[in-house]
Design an enzyme around this catalytic site. Structure first.
Site, PDB file in Angstrom:
ATOM      1  CG  PHE A 147     -79.876  -4.378  25.952  1.00  0.00           C
ATOM      2  CD1 PHE A 147     -79.761  -3.271  24.840  1.00  0.00           C
ATOM      3  CD2 PHE A 147     -79.196  -5.115  26.258  1.00  0.00           C
ATOM      4  CE1 PHE A 147     -78.927  -3.430  23.762  1.00  0.00           C
ATOM      5  CE2 PHE A 147     -77.932  -4.743  25.541  1.00  0.00           C
ATOM      6  CZ  PHE A 147     -77.855  -4.305  24.366  1.00  0.00           C
ATOM      7  N   GLY A 203     -93.322  -7.950  21.965  1.00  0.00           N
ATOM      8  CA  GLY A 203     -91.936  -8.456  22.065  1.00  0.00           C
ATOM      9  C   GLY A 203     -91.056  -8.150  23.104  1.00  0.00           C
ATOM     10  CG  ASP A 256     -78.431  -7.391  14.917  1.00  0.00           C
ATOM     11  OD1 ASP A 256     -78.287  -8.485  14.404  1.00  0.00           O
ATOM     12  OD2 ASP A 256     -79.389  -7.152  15.678  1.00  0.00           O
TER      13      ASP A 256
END
Length: 698
Positions: free
Chosen positions: A15, A11, A128
């Site tokens: 960043f 994946g 998050d």
């Protein structure tokens, strides 16, 4: 990077690139985040540094573990724990519209609760939290929160002012530009709980303004009334518009709804399920093995034990028997106190896979190790002995399947990776060379695919992916690779398969191959001597004229001999000069050479037509395996039969050739089921598992 071996890209994070790697020191799979610091802005570099700083502070079983970070090629590399079960979002998506049980929801929720409590205890905001950042272990029972790339450490300030996070999980105070603290993470926790209960997000809209409007008004559909009022009320409290009205984590953990699930987490997760022998409350005669009442889908014994069952001594977890190669009767192999669920025989190898995912090997002891010399006056050769050992150096790898060829072995991990070792002749190892390798090594050409099965012939290999892609390598003469040529290949080659023929299983023989497709049809390629692949176009009991005989097929071709081309087939296997198949109705058919009676018919006929094995009428067969000149078949009730050439113990008894099936006697005193059988050349391996009333964990 000398400590790690890259496997594949899994994946791309906030960043950088995320790699799945193998840590060489302990063969453990880990995640490496590669963050190109030179190409990043100052703020991005600070965020990357922040992730390292946060991960170092945290140490909790429900938080992704941090290992180390280092610089490599002008990039920051962060090594962290690998969670093979995927994300919670993927788990929810696969449920489609099938709602989770409340117990399952709470099982996941309280683990997220514990992880978030640990994070907040260290004065860290996640900022998050979402189902895409919540990961699962391989059994999908333990959850771990990760991705702390935008976390905020609250050193002296009690609130953070930057607006970050995924829009669907952003709290109302962030939409208004207000400062926030831990209560914003609790809002996101409520969104995750809602998603677990409804299988959809609490707040979704076509565009950002509409989404903000929904969040600001607190408008979301109620969860199903199948869930308890306490769970529905918990969702409402977590998604309160006012941060002060959202309960703190300690209050949530103290709610009666969560207490039982929290207790179960601390007592059940990681526990080892034990088998126990049930003691009879009243003395009585031993119970016959057929009356235990337990049910099994595999081949299961229905006979009476040879002696009284002593309940104080539990049966072994499993047994593996070997015969042939000089063993005239089934020999129970040493087991290392483990349960073997699958076995594979090669020319010289005997291998198995344990329920815990380890590779076990049985080998003859070295000369002079004892038991190998005759006493003076002895007239019989001593029975060969074997020692068992686990394959070392694979502590971080879980094996789920093994296959053996001539002097080489292939194994498949639970992550769909194929590893090979042994003789590299003919390119059988698939590493692009002919080099011998003593330790299992990843077939790198297949790392971009998730493989589900591997099969080995004498000198070639077939492998199947989850998407039905077929690969072959090794010796190619006779067309056994199915590539349309007779060329050999030392690296995996993708095999063309006709549209609509979805491969479900692959089988390799000495010089041929078969694939079993989803409708129960079979395609074959390679040598068709004696019509051992069933490629001749024949009606029932018809014999082909010489010019109609198919001698070889360079590509995978549907079977043409009746009834193999008409009835759905559940199982097929290839011997040296014959093959066998089991139909959906449990009938066993054989085809090919009958020189040694390996077809199981009353007459040693010379025919190219498939025949139904005689003597098995009324017995539903579920497994079959073919050796060089003999056949072994297993019935649904655990009956084991063999027929064909009998020299050197091929049939598991002292018979010479037997043209009709006869039973093989196993030294079992408890009810059992056959879990796996494998034949190669003149050898047979067969695994059985004791049947108990307690279910065996998956």
């Amino acid at each position: 990077m000398e400590k790690y071996e890259r496997i594949r890209v899994v994946g791309r994070g906030a960043f950088g690139i995320v790699h799945l790697c193998l840590r060489k020191a302990d063969q453990k799979l880990v995640i490496l985040k590669q963050i190109p610091v030179e190409q990043m802005t100052k703020e991005e570099r600070q965020a990357a540094q922040n992730e390292c700083q946060v991960l170092k502070l945290l140490n909790h079983p429900n938080v992704i573990e941090y290992y180390e970070n280092f610089l490599e090629d002008k990039a920051l590399m962060i090594a962290m724990e690998y969670a093979p079960g995927g994300t919670l979002a993927e788990f929810i998506q696969k449920r489609c519209n099938s709602l989770l049980e409340e117990e399952t929801i709470l099982h996941f929720f309280v683990q997220i609760l514990l992880a978030l409590h640990h994070v907040h205890t260290h004065l860290i905001l996640h900022r998050d939290l979402k189902t895409q950042n919540i990961l699962l272990d391989k059994h999908r029972m333990v959850v771990k929160i990760g991705d702390f790339g935008i976390s905020k450490i609250l050193s002296s300030k009690s609130k953070a002012y930057t607006v970050v996070g995924t829009p669907c999980y952003i709290s109302p105070e962030l939409c208004e530009g207000k400062p926030y603290n831990q209560k914003s993470d609790i809002w996101a926790l409520g969104c995750v709980l809602y998603e677990l209960a409804s299988l959809k997000r609490a707040f979704e809209a076509a565009n950002l303004p509409a989404l903000v409007l929904k969040i600001m008004s607190g408008t979301f559909a109620p969860i199903s009334d199948r869930y308890s009022p306490e769970l529905r009320q918990l969702v409402l409290s977590l998604l309160s518009l006012e941060p002060a009205q959202r309960p703190p984590l300690s209050h949530i953990m103290a709610q009666p709804l969560c207490i039982r699930a929290l207790l179960n987490i601390h007592t059940d997760v990681g526990s080892v399920r034990m088998r126990r022998a049930e003691k009879s409350l009243t003395p009585g005669p031993p119970i016959a093995s057929g009356s235990t009442g337990s049910r099994a889908t595999s081949a299961r014994c229905r006979g009476v034990p040879r002696g009284p069952v002593r309940p104080a001594i539990p049966p072994p977890l499993s047994s593996v028997y070997a015969w042939g190669g000089g063993l005239s009767s089934p020999l129970r192999l040493p087991m290392l106190n483990t349960e073997v669920v699958q076995v594979a025989a090669g020319r010289t190898q005997k291998a198995g896979v344990t329920r815990s995912g380890r590779l076990i090997l049985w080998e003859a002891p070295p000369l002079g190790a004892g038991g190998g010399t005759l006493l003076p006056g002895a007239v019989e050769l001593p029975q060969p002995q074997f020692v068992s050992r686990f394959l070392e150096g694979q502590s971080g790898v879980t094996i789920k399947h093994v296959a053996c060829g001539d002097l080489f072995t292939a194994c498949l991990t639970d992550r769909g990776i194929i590893m090979t070792f042994g003789s590299g002749s003919n390119g059988c190892l698939g590493h692009g060379n002919l080099t011998d390798i003593s330790q299992p090594t990843i077939v790198e050409a297949l790392l971009g695919y998730e493989m589900v099965q591997v099969a080995c012939g004498a000198s070639h290999v077939l492998a199947l992916s989850t998407d039905g892609e077929l690969f072959a390598w090794g010796r190619g003469d006779g067309g056994r690779l199915g590539l349309g040529t007779r060329e050999s290949h030392n690296c995996p080659q993708q095999v063309p398969v006709a549209p609509g023929q979805e491969a479900q299983r692959v089988v390799c023989g000495i010089d041929s191959s078969m694939i079993l497709t989803s409708p129960g049809r079979v395609l074959a390629c390679g040598s068709n001597r004696f019509n051992k692949l069933g490629l001749d176009h024949l009606s029932l009991d018809e014999e082909p004229v010489p010019y109609q005989q198919v001698e070889e097929a360079l590509s995978f071709t549907p079977l043409g001999s009746a009834p193999l081309d008409q009835e759905p087939l559940l199982c097929v296997d290839l011997g040296t000069a014959h093959s066998a198949a089991i139909t959906a109705s449990g009938d066993c058919y054989t085809f090919g050479s009958n020189q040694h009676g390996q077809l199981g018919t009353s007459s040693r006929r010379v025919s190219r037509a498939p025949c139904r094995v005689q003597g098995l009428e009324g017995i539903k067969m579920v497994m079959v395996a073919c050796g060089d000149a003999f056949t072994v078949a297993v019935g649904a009730e655990g009956e084991v039969y063999s027929w064909g050439k009998g020299t050197r113990g091929r049939l598991g008894r002292r018979d010479e050739d037997a043209g009709l099936p006869r039973p093989v006697q196993l030294d079992e005193t408890h009810p059992y089921m056959v879990t796996s059988v494998s034949c190669c050349h003149g050898n047979t391996l067969l695994a059985v598992r004791s049947v108990t009333d307690e279910p065996v964990p998956p």
